[in-house]
Design a protein around this motif. Structure first.
Motif, short mmCIF file in Angstrom:
data_model
loop_
_atom_site.label_atom_id
_atom_site.label_comp_id
_atom_site.label_asym_id
_atom_site.label_seq_id
_atom_site.Cartn_x
_atom_site.Cartn_y
_atom_site.Cartn_z
N LYS A 131 10.47 -17.18 -12.17
CA LYS A 131 10.76 -16.98 -13.60
C LYS A 131 9.51 -17.16 -14.45
CE LYS A 131 15.49 -18.61 -13.91
NZ LYS A 131 16.33 -19.70 -14.40
N LEU A 132 8.74 -18.20 -14.13
CA LEU A 132 7.53 -18.48 -14.92
C LEU A 132 6.47 -17.40 -14.69
CD1 LEU A 132 7.40 -22.35 -14.34
CD2 LEU A 132 7.99 -21.18 -16.47
N LEU A 133 6.41 -16.87 -13.46
CA LEU A 133 5.46 -15.77 -13.18
C LEU A 133 5.88 -14.53 -13.97
CD1 LEU A 133 4.92 -15.93 -9.29
CD2 LEU A 133 3.32 -16.63 -11.07
N GLN A 134 7.18 -14.30 -14.00
CA GLN A 134 7.72 -13.14 -14.72
C GLN A 134 7.36 -13.23 -16.21
OE1 GLN A 134 12.01 -13.02 -14.58
NE2 GLN A 134 12.02 -10.90 -13.87
N GLN A 135 7.53 -14.43 -16.77
CA GLN A 135 7.19 -14.62 -18.20
C GLN A 135 5.70 -14.40 -18.45
OE1 GLN A 135 8.68 -18.58 -19.07
NE2 GLN A 135 10.77 -17.94 -18.59
N ALA A 136 4.88 -14.63 -17.40
CA ALA A 136 3.44 -14.44 -17.56
C ALA A 136 3.02 -12.99 -17.32
CB ALA A 136 2.70 -15.37 -16.60
N GLY A 137 3.99 -12.10 -17.12
CA GLY A 137 3.67 -10.68 -16.98
C GLY A 137 3.64 -10.17 -15.55
N TYR A 138 3.94 -11.05 -14.58
CA TYR A 138 3.98 -10.59 -13.19
C TYR A 138 5.29 -9.84 -12.92
CZ TYR A 138 -0.14 -12.84 -11.15
OH TYR A 138 -1.42 -13.18 -10.80
N GLN A 139 5.19 -8.81 -12.06
CA GLN A 139 6.42 -8.19 -11.52
C GLN A 139 6.81 -9.02 -10.32
OE1 GLN A 139 5.95 -3.65 -11.18
NE2 GLN A 139 3.91 -4.51 -11.36
N THR A 140 8.09 -9.34 -10.23
CA THR A 140 8.52 -10.21 -9.13
C THR A 140 9.64 -9.51 -8.33
OG1 THR A 140 10.07 -11.28 -10.65
CG2 THR A 140 7.95 -12.36 -10.33
N ALA A 141 9.57 -9.64 -7.02
CA ALA A 141 10.61 -9.03 -6.18
C ALA A 141 10.92 -9.94 -5.00
CB ALA A 141 10.16 -7.67 -5.68
N MET A 142 12.19 -9.98 -4.63
CA MET A 142 12.67 -10.79 -3.50
C MET A 142 13.40 -9.87 -2.54
SD MET A 142 13.67 -13.62 -1.84
CE MET A 142 12.95 -14.88 -2.90
N ILE A 143 12.88 -9.72 -1.32
CA ILE A 143 13.49 -8.80 -0.36
C ILE A 143 13.74 -9.51 0.97
CG2 ILE A 143 13.13 -6.65 0.95
CD1 ILE A 143 11.50 -5.71 -1.59
N GLY A 144 15.00 -9.52 1.43
CA GLY A 144 15.33 -10.09 2.73
C GLY A 144 16.29 -11.26 2.62
N LYS A 145 16.01 -12.31 3.39
CA LYS A 145 16.95 -13.44 3.44
C LYS A 145 16.78 -14.36 2.22
CE LYS A 145 18.66 -17.20 6.27
NZ LYS A 145 18.68 -17.87 7.56
N TRP A 146 17.85 -14.60 1.53
CA TRP A 146 17.85 -15.43 0.33
C TRP A 146 18.52 -16.78 0.65
CZ3 TRP A 146 16.03 -16.41 -4.30
CH2 TRP A 146 16.81 -17.02 -5.27
N HIS A 147 19.78 -16.72 1.09
CA HIS A 147 20.50 -17.89 1.62
C HIS A 147 20.66 -19.04 0.64
CE1 HIS A 147 21.43 -20.38 5.48
NE2 HIS A 147 22.50 -19.79 4.98
N LEU A 148 20.82 -18.73 -0.65
CA LEU A 148 21.04 -19.78 -1.65
C LEU A 148 22.37 -19.61 -2.36
CD1 LEU A 148 17.38 -20.02 -2.98
CD2 LEU A 148 18.63 -21.80 -1.76
N SER A 149 23.23 -18.75 -1.81
CA SER A 149 24.60 -18.55 -2.27
C SER A 149 24.69 -17.83 -3.63
CB SER A 149 25.35 -19.89 -2.30
OG SER A 149 26.69 -19.64 -2.57
N SER A 150 24.17 -18.41 -4.69
CA SER A 150 24.24 -17.75 -6.00
C SER A 150 23.28 -16.55 -6.01
CB SER A 150 23.86 -18.72 -7.10
OG SER A 150 22.56 -19.23 -6.86
N ASP A 151 23.47 -15.62 -6.96
CA ASP A 151 22.57 -14.47 -7.04
C ASP A 151 21.18 -14.90 -7.50
OD1 ASP A 151 24.45 -12.68 -6.18
OD2 ASP A 151 24.87 -11.81 -8.16
N PRO A 152 20.14 -14.22 -7.02
CA PRO A 152 18.78 -14.58 -7.43
C PRO A 152 18.56 -14.41 -8.94
CG PRO A 152 18.75 -13.12 -5.51
CD PRO A 152 20.16 -13.15 -6.02
N THR A 153 17.73 -15.28 -9.50
CA THR A 153 17.29 -15.11 -10.89
C THR A 153 15.77 -15.18 -10.90
OG1 THR A 153 17.43 -17.51 -11.26
CG2 THR A 153 19.36 -16.20 -11.91
N GLY A 154 15.16 -14.55 -11.88
CA GLY A 154 13.70 -14.60 -12.00
C GLY A 154 12.98 -13.47 -11.29
N PHE A 155 13.75 -12.48 -10.83
CA PHE A 155 13.14 -11.35 -10.10
C PHE A 155 13.42 -10.04 -10.83
CE2 PHE A 155 14.10 -14.67 -7.04
CZ PHE A 155 12.85 -14.87 -6.47
N ASP A 156 12.39 -9.21 -10.98
CA ASP A 156 12.59 -7.87 -11.54
C ASP A 156 13.47 -7.05 -10.60
OD1 ASP A 156 10.90 -8.39 -13.67
OD2 ASP A 156 9.13 -7.81 -12.52
#
Ligand SMILES: [Ca+2]
Length: 524
Positions: free
Chosen positions: A120-145
């Motif tokens: 989330k903090l990287l995103q606020q700093a202008g980074y594009q963020t992506a999460m691909i593959g195993k997440w395994h934290l039950s809730s939906d991801p946040t902080g990713f474009d």
């Protein structure tokens, strides 16, 4: 004279050109250094240091693509996790905080996605963020474009993946290939004017270790692997170690783990769901490798230690097959980065969510604070502007990625982050005030594999562990004289002073990290 002038003019011209070239090169270099760095964080699941040739040659496996990352960067010999299990480890990485602070203590928790995270903090700093593959934290991801993840543990064959909008099954695909393809596709379509941070999270090399029928499924079949010295550990003086349920001999199951039925016919009816996800041509390749193994075990009539060793051999082979397919895919991703001129401005971290037992203490799985599963591989490929290469001995922990990536992005590190930025180490420095000890806390009991709750401290030489909850035992190891952690010294009178000192240091860490579950100190 004319010739001489001409020569001087040529020399002057050469000198001027040289100056100009130097100046251009300096400008180009400083422009390059001013460009924000991209970050690619590749995390596998359960890939242990013993199975990476850059770390160990014990199994004779070669992981040439992971090794190449090490050759072109840094290999951390003292990299550890804060809680050696999937979801908690991922939550530590995302938040830079120990489990009691990020709230995700064991795999049945659900991650509170409203909290502060590094993406989330990287995103606020202008980074594009992506999460691909195993997440395994039950809730939906946040902080990713963009995110595209496996549900829960995911499947090796015909995997299901889902995004914010859609859930898709991929028949005829192998998870490790698919996650790599999706990562490359995302890199292709990203906004090329902005920096990015891409998280590539492989399902591999998680149990039940299904190799890739699209590469060489017969690989490793011909090899007999050496048994670890402590494969037949009797757990003397270590009660928690004796009460686990992760023994290759007892708990590594027919069908699901071994991919063949028990020759005495006692196996449960088809627990091996992964096989049913294959299409007919995939099954044909699979059967050509595993049917002969079924015939072998039917014919052998193995019992006791012989059967345990046979199971160990099957375990190692399947694990290494899965790891090989992942190393191939890491090579494919690196090739893409090279071909697209991304390699020199991208920091690449390779790590795993924790280490794993490869038969040490007779085990598969993780969870314990013993070295094999408390440690995790960590290899960093360096962009052109970083000069440091080789081995690093400083203690790093998975809570350190968040502050490091934030510092790289020029984001101020929030005061509540508990990890330390290892950016100075990437720059070749060895900070004098770097941490001298590590804190660990595992919570998942009662739970799969029955590993008791415990916390502990590791210093350069010693490790002190307290198992608690339905048990109250302490263990002390001298890692210099007993690197395999076979001799619990907690009742050794010669260690009394040392134990008091380590307990004080452990208590200090519990206070520093503000862990609400801590032992009573001072002791009487
Ligand atoms: Ca894991």
């Amino acid at each position: 004279m004319k010739k001489s002038i001409s020569k001087s003019a040529t020399l002057l011209s050469t000198f001027t050109t040289g100056l100009l070239l130097t100046s251009c090169a300096t400008q180009k270099k400083s422009a390059e250094n001013a460009k924000p760095l991209n970050i690619i964080y590749i995390m596998s699941d359960d890939h242990t240091r013993q199975a990476i040739s850059a770390y160990s040659d014990r199994y004779g496996i070669t992981t040439p693509n992971i090794d190449k990352i090490a050759e072109e960067g840094l290999i951390f010999s003292n990299s550890y996790v804060a809680n050696s299990i999937s979801g908690p480890s991922r939550a530590c990485m995302l938040t830079g905080k120990h489990s009691h602070k990020n709230g995700f203590r064991n795999n049945s928790d659900s991650f509170d996605g409203s909290q502060q995270t590094m993406p989330k903090l990287l995103q606020q700093a202008g980074y594009q963020t992506a999460m691909i593959g195993k997440w395994h934290l039950s809730s939906d991801p946040t902080g990713f474009d963009y995110w595209d993840i496996l549900p829960g543990q995911g499947d090796y064959y015909s995997p299901v993946m889902y995004t914010k909008d859609k859930r898709t099954t991929y028949p005829g695909e192998y998870a490790t290939d698919l996650i790599t393809n999706k990562s490359i596709n995302w890199l292709e379509q990203r906004d090329k004017s902005r920096p990015f941070c891409l998280f590539v999270h492989h399902k591999a090399v998680h149990r039940n270790f299904m190799g890739n029928v699209y590469s060489d499924l017969t690989e490793f079949e011909g090899t007999d692997y050496p048994l670890p010295d402590n494969f037949f550990d009797n757990y003397e003086g270590r009660q928690a170690a004796g009460e686990q349920e992760m023994s290759i001999a007892k708990d590594y199951s027919w069908e699901y783990d071994l991919k063949v039925k028990s020759p005495d016919g006692t196996a449960a009816i088809h627990k091996f769901g992964g096989y049913d996800r294959m299409n007919e041509s995939e099954k044909a390749v699979w059967d050509s490798v595993y049917n002969p193994i079924q015939r072998e075990i039917n014919d052998k009539n193995l019992k006791g230690k012989e059967l345990a060793v046979w199971k160990y051999q099957r375990y190692i082979k399947d694990y290494l097959k899965t790891a090989k397919a992942m190393d191939d895919n890491i090579g494919r991703l690196i090739e893409y980065l090279k071909a697209n001129n991304l390699l020199e401005n991208t920091l690449i971290v390779y790590t795993s969510d924790q280490g794993f037992y490869m038969g040490e203490h007779g085990w598969f799985d993780k969870r314990f604070m013993y070295e094999e599963s408390f440690s995790t591989p960590m290899i960093v490929r360096m962009p052109r502007r970083f000069q440091a290469r080789g081995k690093v001995d400083e203690f790093v922990q998975n809570i350190d990625h968040a502050p490091t990536f934030l510092e790289i992005a020029g984001v101020e590190i929030p005061a509540d982050i508990q990890g330390e930025s290892y950016l100075p180490i990437l720059k070749g420095k060895h900070p004098k005030n770097w941490r001298k000890s590590l804190y660990y806390h595992f919570y998942e009991f009662p739970g799969e594999h029955a590993v008791k709750r415990h916390y502990g401290i590791r210093t350069e030489r010693y490790k002190l562990i307290h198992f608690y909850n339905d048990i109250d035992t302490w263990e002390l190891y001298d890692l210099k004289n007993d690197p395999s952690e076979m001799h619990n010294l907690i009742n050794n009178p010669e260690q009394a002073k040392n134990i008091q000192l380590l307990k004080k240091q452990l208590w200090d860490l519990q206070v520093r990290y503000d862990d609400p579950i801590r032992f009573q100190y001072p002791l009487n």
